[in-house]
Scaffold this motif. Structure first.
Motif, PDB file in Angstrom:
ATOM      1  N   THR A 178      -5.569 -17.179  -6.667  1.00  0.00           N
ATOM      2  CA  THR A 178      -4.963 -17.519  -5.598  1.00  0.00           C
ATOM      3  C   THR A 178      -4.052 -16.377  -5.758  1.00  0.00           C
ATOM      4  O   THR A 178      -3.473 -15.723  -4.616  1.00  0.00           O
ATOM      5  N   ALA A 179      -2.837 -16.867  -6.098  1.00  0.00           N
ATOM      6  CA  ALA A 179      -1.908 -15.965  -6.834  1.00  0.00           C
ATOM      7  C   ALA A 179      -2.437 -14.295  -6.514  1.00  0.00           C
ATOM      8  O   ALA A 179      -1.330 -13.361  -5.975  1.00  0.00           O
ATOM      9  N   GLN A 180      -2.487 -13.831  -7.350  1.00  0.00           N
ATOM     10  CA  GLN A 180      -3.315 -12.460  -7.266  1.00  0.00           C
ATOM     11  C   GLN A 180      -4.225 -11.808  -5.106  1.00  0.00           C
ATOM     12  O   GLN A 180      -3.567 -10.782  -5.108  1.00  0.00           O
ATOM     13  N   VAL A 181      -4.780 -12.298  -4.698  1.00  0.00           N
ATOM     14  CA  VAL A 181      -4.836 -12.992  -3.913  1.00  0.00           C
ATOM     15  C   VAL A 181      -4.089 -12.585  -2.922  1.00  0.00           C
ATOM     16  O   VAL A 181      -3.725 -11.756  -1.729  1.00  0.00           O
ATOM     17  N   LEU A 182      -3.231 -13.443  -3.060  1.00  0.00           N
ATOM     18  CA  LEU A 182      -2.016 -13.725  -2.024  1.00  0.00           C
ATOM     19  C   LEU A 182      -1.257 -12.534  -1.781  1.00  0.00           C
ATOM     20  O   LEU A 182      -0.224 -12.364  -0.871  1.00  0.00           O
ATOM     21  N   ALA A 213       2.750 -17.570 -10.585  1.00  0.00           N
ATOM     22  CA  ALA A 213       4.289 -16.675 -10.584  1.00  0.00           C
ATOM     23  C   ALA A 213       4.243 -15.908 -11.450  1.00  0.00           C
ATOM     24  O   ALA A 213       4.266 -15.033 -11.489  1.00  0.00           O
ATOM     25  N   GLU A 214       3.224 -17.061 -12.274  1.00  0.00           N
ATOM     26  CA  GLU A 214       2.816 -15.730 -13.399  1.00  0.00           C
ATOM     27  C   GLU A 214       1.920 -14.692 -13.149  1.00  0.00           C
ATOM     28  O   GLU A 214       1.791 -13.797 -13.340  1.00  0.00           O
ATOM     29  N   HIS A 215       1.933 -14.881 -11.525  1.00  0.00           N
ATOM     30  CA  HIS A 215      -0.143 -13.504 -11.558  1.00  0.00           C
ATOM     31  C   HIS A 215       0.104 -13.674 -10.327  1.00  0.00           C
ATOM     32  O   HIS A 215      -0.227 -12.986 -10.301  1.00  0.00           O
ATOM     33  N   SER A 216       1.658 -14.338  -9.828  1.00  0.00           N
ATOM     34  CA  SER A 216       2.085 -13.047  -8.639  1.00  0.00           C
ATOM     35  C   SER A 216       2.415 -12.301  -8.507  1.00  0.00           C
ATOM     36  O   SER A 216       3.833 -11.485  -9.732  1.00  0.00           O
TER      37      SER A 216
END
Length: 341
Positions: free
Chosen positions: A99-103, A124-127
C-alpha cells in the motif's frame, strides 16, 4: 590528463512524524514557529498546490483530527482524500508495504489514525512521501504540537514551565506529553494510580531528551505533588474507545485525579487548563474548570489545524518535496530537488 568533478549535493532525507521525538528540540521549535506564522497568515504556504492529494486513513473515529487534516490539506493548496475503515484494502487484502509503495506514486503525504504503532513504522519504511501519525495506541504527537502552540500563545514560551498531567497515564496521551513536553524544555509531571502510569521505556526516553533541553520528568501517584505550582494542567478522558463497559469502575479508580476547582487551586494562580477533547464533565474534569476562565481548550482545538498544517509543510520542505518561501521560519534557503509525483 586528469579531470575532477564536483559531487552533486545529496538529496534531502525523507522525513516522517511517527513519535514526538522524531523532531529534535530545534526542529520542534521550527514547526511551532511555522504554525504561529500560518495562524497569522493562513494561506501564505501552498506546498500542496496543484492540487496535490493528501490521503488520510481513519481506523478510529474522529472529529478534530478529521476536520483539521482535511481543512489543513486544502489550506495548503491540496485535495484531501479521506479513507474510512472498509473503504480500502489496507492491512487485510493488501499489505501495508505494498500500500505504501502504491500510494507514494499518487499522493504527496500519508496521514494515518490507527491502532498499532508498528503499522505506521512499516508504512514509513516503504513510503517515499512523508507519513504522519494522526494517533496510535502508543502516541498522539500531532495533538501535542497543538498543545505546545497553545501554551506558547498563552504563556509566551514553553521552556522552564511545569506541565502536570492527571488521570489515566498508561495511554498515548501521557506518553506524548512526556516526550513532547521535555522536548520543549518543560518540566513534565505525570500523576495517576498505580498500574496506570507510563511504561518505563517511555519514561527513560523522556529523561534522555530532558537531559538535552533542561526539562525534567516526574511520575507519581500523588496528584497534589504533580499539581503543586504547575503552569499548565492537563487531563484526558478516563474512558477511551473500547472501554465504555468499564465506565463505573474507571470513574472510581481515577476519582482522586479529577481536575476540579480544588485541583486547580494547587497549581499556579495563572495556570491554564488543557484537554484534547472530547471531555466528560463531572468525570475527569468539572464543568467549573473546563468552562471557566483558565480553560483554553477551544484555542487548543483550533490549533490542531495550524500545528498540523505547519507539520505537513515542514515535512515536505525538509524532505525536498516542496520549496519553502524565504520568509518561512526554518525554511529560508531550502531549495529541494523537484518533487517526484
Amino acid at each position: 590528463m586528469s579531470t575532477s568533478t564536483t559531487p552533486s549535493p545529496a538529496a534531502p532525507a525523507l522525513r516522517h512524524f511517527l513519535v514526538d521525538t522524531d523532531l529534535t528540540p530545534a526542529e520542534q521549535s521550527e514547526v511551532l514557529d511555522l504554525a504561529q506564522a500560518m495562524k497569522a497568515d493562513r494561506f501564505q504556504h501552498r506546498p500542496l498546490a496543484g492540487p496535490q492529494t493528501g490521503i488520510v486513513f481513519f481506523d478510529k473515529t474522529s472529529t478534530r483530527t478529521r476536520v483539521s487534516f482535511a481543512a489543513g490539506i486544502a489550506d495548503l493548496g491540496g485535495q484531501p482524500l479521506i479513507i474510512n475503515p472498509g473503504d480500502s484494502q489496507l492491512g487485510h487484502k493488501e499489505s501495508i508495504a505494498d500500500t505504501a509503495q502504491v500510494l507514494s506514486r499518487m499522493v504527496s503525504v500519508i496521514v494515518w489514525r490507527t491502532f498499532a504503532q508498528s503499522g505506521l513504522q512499516e508504512m514509513a519504511e516503504h513510503s517515499s512521501v512523508p507519513v504522519i501519525n494522526a494517533l496510535s495506541d502508543d502516541y498522539h504527537p500531532c495533538q501535542l504540537l497543538a498543545d505546545l502552540l497553545t501554551v506558547r500563545e498563552h504563556k509566551g514560551h514553553t521552556e522552564g514551565l511545569v506541565m502536570a498531567y492527571l488521570g489515566d497515564a498508561a495511554n498515548n496521551m501521557a506518553n506524548s506529553y512526556l516526550l513532547a513536553g521535555v522536548t520543549a524544555g518543560m518540566h513534565v509531571r505525570i500523576a495517576g494510580p498505580a498500574g496506570h502510569l507510563p511504561e518505563q521505556g517511555v519514561v527513560a526516553a523522556a529523561e534522555d531528551r530532558a537531559a538535552e533541553t533542561g526539562g525534567s520528568v516526574l511520575v507519581t501517584t500523588d496528584a497534589m505533588q504533580a499539581l503543586d505550582g504547575a503552569d499548565v494542567v492537563v487531563t484526558d478522558t478516563w474512558i477511551s474507545m473500547g472501554q465504555e463497559d468499564e465506565k463505573e469502575a474507571r470513574q472510581s479508580l481515577f476519582r482522586d485525579y479529577a481536575v476540579d476547582a480544588r485541583a486547580m487551586s494547587a497549581a499556579a494562580q495563572d495556570a491554564i487548563f488543557l484537554h484534547c477533547l472530547p471531555a466528560y464533565r463531572g468525570f475527569e474534569v468539572s464543568a467549573e474548570v473546563i468552562d471557566g476562565p483558565q480553560s483554553v481548550v477551544f484555542d487548543e482545538a483550533e490549533n490542531r489545524l495550524h500545528a498540523q498544517k505547519a507539520l505537513m509543510a515542514w515535512l515536505l520542505y525538509r524532505s525536498g518535496l516542496a520549496t519553502a518561501p524565504d520568509s518561512a521560519p526554518g525554511g529560508a534557503g531550502v531549495v529541494p530537488e523537484p518533487a517526484r509525483r
